[in-house]
Design a protein around this motif. Structure first.
Motif, PDB file in Angstrom:
ATOM      1  N   ALA A  11      -0.300   4.451  -0.307  1.00 34.76           N
ATOM      2  CA  ALA A  11      -1.077   5.653  -0.031  1.00 34.76           C
ATOM      3  C   ALA A  11      -0.342   6.555   0.958  1.00 34.76           C
ATOM      4  O   ALA A  11       0.286   6.071   1.906  1.00 34.76           O
ATOM      5  N   SER A  60      -5.204   3.650  -2.325  1.00 34.73           N
ATOM      6  CA  SER A  60      -5.424   4.582  -3.435  1.00 34.73           C
ATOM      7  C   SER A  60      -4.210   4.606  -4.357  1.00 34.73           C
ATOM      8  O   SER A  60      -4.312   4.994  -5.523  1.00 34.73           O
ATOM      9  N   LYS A  61      -3.068   4.155  -3.843  1.00 38.04           N
ATOM     10  CA  LYS A  61      -1.856   3.939  -4.626  1.00 38.04           C
ATOM     11  C   LYS A  61      -1.271   2.601  -4.212  1.00 38.04           C
ATOM     12  O   LYS A  61      -1.321   2.246  -3.034  1.00 38.04           O
ATOM     13  N   LEU A  86       4.957   2.165  -9.360  1.00 35.83           N
ATOM     14  CA  LEU A  86       4.067   2.904  -8.473  1.00 35.83           C
ATOM     15  C   LEU A  86       2.837   3.322  -9.282  1.00 35.83           C
ATOM     16  O   LEU A  86       2.964   4.023 -10.293  1.00 35.83           O
ATOM     17  N   ILE A  87       1.662   2.901  -8.828  1.00 34.82           N
ATOM     18  CA  ILE A  87       0.445   3.060  -9.626  1.00 34.82           C
ATOM     19  C   ILE A  87      -0.662   3.687  -8.796  1.00 34.82           C
ATOM     20  O   ILE A  87      -0.961   3.221  -7.688  1.00 34.82           O
ATOM     21  N   SER A  88      -1.263   4.749  -9.328  1.00 34.79           N
ATOM     22  CA  SER A  88      -2.514   5.271  -8.798  1.00 34.79           C
ATOM     23  C   SER A  88      -3.567   5.072  -9.881  1.00 34.79           C
ATOM     24  O   SER A  88      -3.278   4.528 -10.950  1.00 34.79           O
ATOM     25  N   GLN A  89      -4.777   5.524  -9.627  1.00 35.71           N
ATOM     26  CA  GLN A  89      -5.804   5.366 -10.645  1.00 35.71           C
ATOM     27  C   GLN A  89      -5.649   6.379 -11.775  1.00 35.71           C
ATOM     28  O   GLN A  89      -6.359   6.302 -12.776  1.00 35.71           O
ATOM     29  N   ALA A  93       7.726  10.999  -5.052  1.00 37.34           N
ATOM     30  CA  ALA A  93       7.770   9.597  -5.458  1.00 37.34           C
ATOM     31  C   ALA A  93       9.046   9.258  -6.231  1.00 37.34           C
ATOM     32  O   ALA A  93       9.629   8.189  -6.042  1.00 37.34           O
ATOM     33  N   VAL A 131       1.098   6.227 -13.638  1.00 38.65           N
ATOM     34  CA  VAL A 131       2.053   5.185 -13.296  1.00 38.65           C
ATOM     35  C   VAL A 131       3.465   5.707 -13.511  1.00 38.65           C
ATOM     36  O   VAL A 131       3.728   6.462 -14.455  1.00 38.65           O
ATOM     37  N   GLU A 137      -4.461   9.977   2.710  1.00 38.02           N
ATOM     38  CA  GLU A 137      -5.108   9.405   1.525  1.00 38.02           C
ATOM     39  C   GLU A 137      -5.829   8.114   1.899  1.00 38.02           C
ATOM     40  O   GLU A 137      -5.497   7.459   2.879  1.00 38.02           O
ATOM     41  N   ASP A 170       0.860  -1.182   0.000  1.00 34.71           N
ATOM     42  CA  ASP A 170       0.000   0.000   0.000  1.00 34.71           C
ATOM     43  C   ASP A 170       0.897   1.234   0.000  1.00 34.71           C
ATOM     44  O   ASP A 170       1.693   1.431   0.912  1.00 34.71           O
TER      45      ASP A 170
END
Length: 263
Positions: free
Chosen positions: A30, A38-39, A113-116, A76, A119, A34, A28
């Motif tokens: 996030a 979520s990430k 590293l990925i969020s909605q 990040a 990337v 947050e 995780d």
């Protein structure tokens, strides 16, 4: 929020190897304040089989990366780079304490590293990172094996495509985590924007039993299902080929929520 198995999943296959020398971890990622998940951070290590403790090397490096990423302040990009250096230094520290006759411990590393919405990644070695979007499959990260150099020789007319495909040094790495200065690092300092229903695939090189076209077609037929089913389908396709020199395969899939998903 990402949902495990529905939006992200990973599977492994030992193949024809004696040991599973790949290791992976989801975490995780996030930030404070947050929503959890979520990430997400996905890290894949492919231990070098010709070196001492390939499975141990990938395990140590992946865990050192995840721990350092969480411990580092800053943006990040900084955290990804610092975590990579920490993982590399960890292997160097262990190697220094091994008998002088033992080869250094080594592993490839792919960290995503990925969020909605976006990337970004950092990678060393030949473990591939793909983006599948609206019917098109694109590799995002660089290949640090000799394969790209052989392909350049094909384009220059210096060898045939068949010679390049069967070259004994094709999978020799130009860069890996071994506790020494890193010669090649693929680093996406600027994130790539993502769209709903995009599919991210982070894998070890055992995935290459499937051709680019076969993987793209498989994702086309499975794009409306969940991440775990996509992952299972990819590994099933690899196993079905029954390649007599099948390498360890680790397949991590992240599907960006927001579109249509069949249950």
């Amino acid at each position: 929020m990402f949902v495990q198995e529905q939006d992200f999943a990973a599977r492994q296959y030992k193949g024809r190897r004696e040991n599973q020398e790949d290791y992976y971890a989801f975490a995780d990622a996030a930030e404070l304040g947050e929503e959890p998940l979520s990430k997400i951070l996905l890290v894949v290590g492919d231990g070098l089989g010709a070196h001492a403790g390939g499975s141990v090397a990938s395990y140590l490096a992946v865990n050192a990366f995840v721990r350092a990423f969480h411990e580092q302040p800053g943006d990040a990009s900084w955290r990804l780079r610092t975590a990579l250096d920490t993982a590399n230094d960890t292997l160097g520290f262990i190697t220094e304490r091994m008998p002088a006759v033992a080869p250094p411990m080594g592993t490839t590393m792919l960290s995503v590293l990925i969020s909605q919405k976006e990337v970004q990644w950092i990678s060393v070695g030949d473990s591939p990172l793909f983006l599948y979007r609206k019917g098109n499959l694109t590799r995002l990260n660089a290949d640090h094996s000799l394969a790209p150099l052989l392909e350049e020789r094909v384009k220059a007319g210096q060898m045939t495509a068949e010679e390049a495909a069967n070259h004994p040094g094709r999978h020799t790495l130009q860069s890996a985590l071994m506790g020494m200065p890193l010669t090649l690092v693929d680093f996406a300092a600027d994130p790539i924007k993502l769209l709903p229903d995009d599919i991210i695939i982070a894998a070890s090189d055992g995935l290459f039993t499937l051709t680019h076209k076969a993987l793209q077609e498989l994702l086309h037929f499975g794009q409306n299902t969940t991440a775990d089913k996509i992952t299972d389908a990819i590994l099933f396709a690899i196993r079905r080929i029954n390649f007599d020199r099948q390498d360890n395969a680790t397949i991590g899939v992240v599907k960006i929520p927001g579109g249509t998903t069949d249950s």
